[in-house]
Design a protein around this motif. Sequence first.
Motif, short mmCIF file in Angstrom:
data_model
loop_
_atom_site.label_atom_id
_atom_site.label_comp_id
_atom_site.label_asym_id
_atom_site.label_seq_id
_atom_site.Cartn_x
_atom_site.Cartn_y
_atom_site.Cartn_z
N ASP A 163 0.84 -1.21 0.00
CA ASP A 163 0.00 0.00 0.00
C ASP A 163 0.87 1.26 0.00
O ASP A 163 0.57 2.23 -0.71
CB ASP A 163 -0.94 0.00 1.21
N GLN A 164 1.94 1.25 0.78
CA GLN A 164 2.83 2.40 0.81
C GLN A 164 3.48 2.61 -0.55
O GLN A 164 3.59 3.75 -1.03
CB GLN A 164 3.92 2.21 1.88
N GLU A 165 3.93 1.50 -1.16
CA GLU A 165 4.55 1.61 -2.49
C GLU A 165 3.54 2.13 -3.51
O GLU A 165 3.87 2.96 -4.36
CB GLU A 165 5.12 0.26 -2.93
N VAL A 166 2.29 1.63 -3.43
CA VAL A 166 1.25 2.10 -4.36
C VAL A 166 1.01 3.59 -4.14
O VAL A 166 0.90 4.36 -5.11
CB VAL A 166 -0.05 1.29 -4.16
N ASN A 167 0.93 4.01 -2.88
CA ASN A 167 0.72 5.43 -2.58
C ASN A 167 1.90 6.28 -3.09
O ASN A 167 1.70 7.37 -3.64
CB ASN A 167 0.51 5.65 -1.08
N ARG A 168 3.12 5.77 -2.90
CA ARG A 168 4.28 6.49 -3.40
C ARG A 168 4.23 6.60 -4.93
O ARG A 168 4.52 7.65 -5.50
CB ARG A 168 5.58 5.79 -2.99
N ALA A 169 3.87 5.48 -5.57
CA ALA A 169 3.79 5.49 -7.04
C ALA A 169 2.71 6.45 -7.50
O ALA A 169 2.90 7.21 -8.47
CB ALA A 169 3.51 4.08 -7.55
N ARG A 170 1.56 6.45 -6.82
CA ARG A 170 0.48 7.38 -7.19
C ARG A 170 0.93 8.83 -7.02
O ARG A 170 0.65 9.68 -7.87
CB ARG A 170 -0.76 7.11 -6.32
N GLU A 171 1.59 9.06 -5.88
CA GLU A 171 2.06 10.43 -5.62
C GLU A 171 3.06 10.85 -6.69
O GLU A 171 3.03 11.98 -7.19
CB GLU A 171 2.68 10.51 -4.22
N SER A 172 3.96 9.92 -7.03
CA SER A 172 4.95 10.21 -8.06
C SER A 172 4.26 10.46 -9.39
O SER A 172 4.61 11.41 -10.12
CB SER A 172 5.93 9.04 -8.17
N LEU A 173 3.26 9.63 -9.72
CA LEU A 173 2.52 9.82 -10.97
C LEU A 173 1.76 11.14 -10.96
O LEU A 173 1.70 11.84 -11.98
CB LEU A 173 1.55 8.65 -11.20
N ARG A 174 1.20 11.50 -9.81
CA ARG A 174 0.50 12.79 -9.72
C ARG A 174 1.44 13.94 -9.99
O ARG A 174 1.10 14.89 -10.71
CB ARG A 174 -0.13 12.95 -8.32
N ARG A 175 2.64 13.84 -9.38
CA ARG A 175 3.61 14.91 -9.61
C ARG A 175 3.99 14.99 -11.08
O ARG A 175 4.07 16.07 -11.67
CB ARG A 175 4.87 14.67 -8.77
N GLN A 176 4.24 13.81 -11.66
CA GLN A 176 4.62 13.78 -13.07
C GLN A 176 3.47 14.30 -13.96
O GLN A 176 3.70 15.05 -14.91
CB GLN A 176 5.00 12.36 -13.49
#
Length: 156
Positions: free
Chosen positions: A110-123
């Motif tokens: 879940d943390q990795e998914v949240n990090r990936a989502r956050e990274s994708l949002r930033r991108q």
Amino acid sequence: MNIGLTLFAQSLVFLIFVAFCMKYIWPVLKSAMTERQQAIAQGLVAAEEAERKLGEAESGAEEERAKARAEAAQIIEQARQQANQMIEDAKGNARAEGERLLGAAQAEIDQEVNRARESLRRQVATLALTGAERVLEESIDPSRHERMLERLAAEL
């Protein structure tokens, strides 16, 4: 010699011998036989008593063996129950540990998914800003606009 007198003398000696034997030898023999009879009787009584005690000892030994067998069976049953309890405890501990590890792995995922989502949002936000800057810098031509959207989609 006179046969009658010899016979009479022999009879008299025999009677004296019998009287002597009855007075002095017979009581000794009779007491020895009585003692022997008593010793035999006591031996028989002792043998019967020993046989009775042997029977009691055998029955007591059989009772002790039965008690020992029952106790051994009880100990074995307790050991089986304890082993089964230990197995069940180990299974429970393993399940709990597995669930804990699964929960930790799920939390990490879940943390990795949240990090990936956050990274994708930033991108996406960066790309959206970049796309907006490009759109605003250039004039709005439908064909250019379409190409920019295609490039933006390719970058995403």
